[in-house]
Design a protein around this motif. Structure first.
Motif, PDB file in Angstrom:
ATOM      1  N   PRO A  94       0.798  -1.225   0.000  1.00 32.40           N
ATOM      2  CA  PRO A  94       0.000   0.000   0.000  1.00 32.40           C
ATOM      3  C   PRO A  94       0.832   1.277   0.000  1.00 32.40           C
ATOM      4  N   ARG A 186       1.502   9.969   5.939  1.00 28.11           N
ATOM      5  CA  ARG A 186       0.594  10.028   4.782  1.00 28.11           C
ATOM      6  C   ARG A 186       0.394  11.481   4.404  1.00 28.11           C
ATOM      7  N   HIS A 232     -13.768   6.110   8.853  1.00 25.29           N
ATOM      8  CA  HIS A 232     -12.921   5.031   9.372  1.00 25.29           C
ATOM      9  C   HIS A 232     -12.341   5.442  10.724  1.00 25.29           C
ATOM     10  N   ASP A 234      -8.515   5.131  12.786  1.00 21.80           N
ATOM     11  CA  ASP A 234      -7.122   4.820  12.461  1.00 21.80           C
ATOM     12  C   ASP A 234      -6.700   3.585  13.249  1.00 21.80           C
ATOM     13  N   PRO A 235      -6.030   2.642  12.598  1.00 24.66           N
ATOM     14  CA  PRO A 235      -5.693   1.391  13.294  1.00 24.66           C
ATOM     15  C   PRO A 235      -4.553   1.506  14.305  1.00 24.66           C
ATOM     16  N   GLN A 236      -3.651   2.480  14.133  1.00 21.33           N
ATOM     17  CA  GLN A 236      -2.412   2.513  14.926  1.00 21.33           C
ATOM     18  C   GLN A 236      -2.646   2.951  16.381  1.00 21.33           C
ATOM     19  N   PHE A 309       1.151   8.481  11.550  1.00 22.90           N
ATOM     20  CA  PHE A 309       0.477   7.377  12.248  1.00 22.90           C
ATOM     21  C   PHE A 309       1.527   6.657  13.081  1.00 22.90           C
ATOM     22  N   MET A 345      -6.864  -5.899   8.927  1.00 25.68           N
ATOM     23  CA  MET A 345      -7.415  -4.630   8.415  1.00 25.68           C
ATOM     24  C   MET A 345      -7.305  -4.535   6.897  1.00 25.68           C
ATOM     25  N   TYR A 346      -6.255  -5.115   6.331  1.00 27.20           N
ATOM     26  CA  TYR A 346      -6.133  -5.043   4.872  1.00 27.20           C
ATOM     27  C   TYR A 346      -7.079  -5.996   4.158  1.00 27.20           C
ATOM     28  N   LEU A 350     -12.535  -0.051   4.443  1.00 29.61           N
ATOM     29  CA  LEU A 350     -12.081   1.094   5.229  1.00 29.61           C
ATOM     30  C   LEU A 350     -12.983   1.360   6.444  1.00 29.61           C
ATOM     31  N   ARG A 354     -12.977  -2.842  12.830  1.00 27.34           N
ATOM     32  CA  ARG A 354     -12.159  -4.060  12.881  1.00 27.34           C
ATOM     33  C   ARG A 354     -11.786  -4.497  14.300  1.00 27.34           C
TER      34      ARG A 354
HETATM   35  C1  GA4 Z   1      -6.645   4.207   7.538  1.00 31.08           C
HETATM   36  C2  GA4 Z   1      -5.566   5.060   8.226  1.00 31.08           C
HETATM   37  C3  GA4 Z   1      -4.309   5.232   7.354  1.00 31.08           C
HETATM   38  O1  GA4 Z   1      -4.565   6.197   6.333  1.00 31.08           O
HETATM   39  C4  GA4 Z   1      -3.867   3.917   6.708  1.00 31.08           C
HETATM   40  C5  GA4 Z   1      -4.997   3.423   5.829  1.00 31.08           C
HETATM   41  C6  GA4 Z   1      -4.762   2.129   5.050  1.00 31.08           C
HETATM   42  C7  GA4 Z   1      -4.222   2.427   3.639  1.00 31.08           C
HETATM   43  O2  GA4 Z   1      -4.592   3.427   3.035  1.00 31.08           O
HETATM   44  O3  GA4 Z   1      -3.431   1.609   3.153  1.00 31.08           O
HETATM   45  C8  GA4 Z   1      -6.109   1.378   5.080  1.00 31.08           C
HETATM   46  C9  GA4 Z   1      -6.953   2.068   6.198  1.00 31.08           C
HETATM   47  C10 GA4 Z   1      -5.987   2.992   6.889  1.00 31.08           C
HETATM   48  C11 GA4 Z   1      -7.582   1.034   7.167  1.00 31.08           C
HETATM   49  C12 GA4 Z   1      -8.220  -0.185   6.440  1.00 31.08           C
HETATM   50  C13 GA4 Z   1      -7.391  -0.611   5.215  1.00 31.08           C
HETATM   51  C14 GA4 Z   1      -5.976  -0.106   5.383  1.00 31.08           C
HETATM   52  C15 GA4 Z   1      -6.889   1.327   3.787  1.00 31.08           C
HETATM   53  C16 GA4 Z   1      -7.832   0.197   4.031  1.00 31.08           C
HETATM   54  C17 GA4 Z   1      -8.937   0.015   3.355  1.00 31.08           C
HETATM   55  C18 GA4 Z   1      -2.532   4.085   6.010  1.00 31.08           C
HETATM   56  C19 GA4 Z   1      -3.861   2.831   7.724  1.00 31.08           C
HETATM   57  O4  GA4 Z   1      -2.917   2.421   8.369  1.00 31.08           O
HETATM   58  O5  GA4 Z   1      -5.127   2.270   7.810  1.00 31.08           O
END
Ligand code: GA4
Length: 361
Positions: A94, A186, A232, A234-236, A309, A345-346, A350, A354
């Protein structure tokens, strides 16, 4: 005999004073990171905002403006390149340059972006396709910015550790300062409506406003608002966002009746907007909440935002800290590694909640 009219209160039973309510910026809590007063009061204020809203605006944060200004100039120059030159840094895998498409499950938005791993070796590698004239200049601009923002992220995490009364208040910041931290940077560019159409045309970006998933469903119908980046969390661990003076960010917060409503976050280029990520919610057993947010793209003015992040190393084991577990609030999530969480998550959309998949019971 003199009978006291009030019962004397023993000093050691006095609870710490409640934190002053953070001031408000259009309904968004604001924390003045340099306000006079005790560190204890500041840490309780940060903890309160992260527990109640999972989101706050940090002002007087101590990050000098120059690294941000240099990064904005470098990324604006990149986004101004002809589409063919930008595509040298894509498609996003990604990481890299992306246009409209987000992740691997069919999500899309009205934006183009650069997604970079924040570690210097990865930045140096990626810089070769982003600034072909002078990759080391681009790397040093990114590294300088990441260094400054990571320091602020650590300060906020340490305040949270103190505010939550952790035995080791550095528990959170240690995860993101680890040499193997998986933190990302990002940069999102939300072009105006006519520019993005020009971009579509020039880069023959297959993604139009309606994007179809593998099973043929329309996932981003552009009825009404232009969705820049869909809803969405943020996962971190924690995210620090800085943007230009164009509005667009919205957060989902409960109103006074407890109903969740989208709150528009007024732009403030001098501030950082801080939000709690899913991992921090898991580490605190749900005491801090990962806030849902989205971006609505403006039709007439381009928005440029940069988000750091802060993440742990891939092998880090995420489980609720002992101080956050009590008889009345047992562990809510099963332990997992960041690598496991990323894989999940991948595989999802979005907007998916999760963290719910890791809920016990
Ligand atoms: C959301 C937060 C960050 O921008 C990101 C995104 C990631 C991506 O763009 O590759 C994700 C998204 C984000 C969460 C779910 C998955 C992964 C796109 C997507 C549909 C970089 C992150 O870490 O998670």
């Amino acid at each position: 005999m003199v009978v006291p009219t009030t019962t004397p209160v023993r000093q050691d039973t006095v609870a710490p004073p409640p934190p002053p309510p953070p001031s408000s910026h259009g309904g968004i809590p604001t924390v003045d990171m340099s306000a006079p007063g005790s560190r204890g009061a500041l840490s309780r204020q940060v903890a309160r905002a992260c527990a109640e809203q999972g989101f706050f605006r940090a002002v007087n944060h101590g990050v000098p403006p120059a690294p941000g200004a240099r990064l904005d100039a470098a990324t604006a120059a990149f986004f101004a390149l002809p589409p063919r030159d930008k595509q040298r840094a894509g498609p996003p895998s990604p990481l890299g340059y992306g246009c409209r498409s987000i992740g691997f499950s069919g999500d899309a938005g009205e934006l183009e972006y650069l997604l970079l791993h924040a570690n210097p070796a990865a930045v140096a590698h990626r810089a070769r396709s982003i600034d072909t004239d002078d990759p080391s200049r681009f790397s040093s601009v990114v590294n300088e910015y990441v260094g400054a923002v990571r320091q602020l992220a650590c300060e906020i995490l340490d305040l949270l550790g103190e505010g939550l009364g952790l035995k080791d208040p550095r528990s959170f910041s240690k995860l993101i300062t680890d040499a193997d931290s998986d933190s990302l940077l990002r940069i999102n560019h939300y072009p105006t409506a006519c520019t993005i159409h020009k971009l579509d045309h020039e880069c023959q970006c297959k993604m139009k406003s309606n994007v179809r998933t593998k099973n043929g469903n329309v996932v981003n119908p552009s009825a009404g608002a232009r969705i820049g980046f869909g809803e969405h969390s943020d996962p971190q661990i924690i995210s620090l966002l800085r943007a230009n003076d164009v509005n667009g960010l919205q957060v989902l917060l409960p109103n006074s009746n407890g109903k969740e409503v989208w709150i528009k976050v007024p732009a403030d280029p001098s501030a950082f907007f801080v939000n709690v990520g899913d991992l921090l919610q898991a580490l605190t057993n749900g005491k801090l909440v990962s806030v849902r947010h989205r971006v609505i793209a403006s039709t007439c003015r381009p928005r440029l935002s940069t988000i750091y992040f802060a993440a742990p190393p891939l092998h880090a084991r995420i489980s609720a800290l002992p101080e956050t577990i009590t008889a009345g609030s047992p562990s809510r999530y099963r332990p997992f590694t960041w690598a496991e969480y990323k894989k999940t998550m991948y595989s999802l959309r979005l907007s998916h909640s999760r963290l719910d998949l890791f809920h016990v019971g």
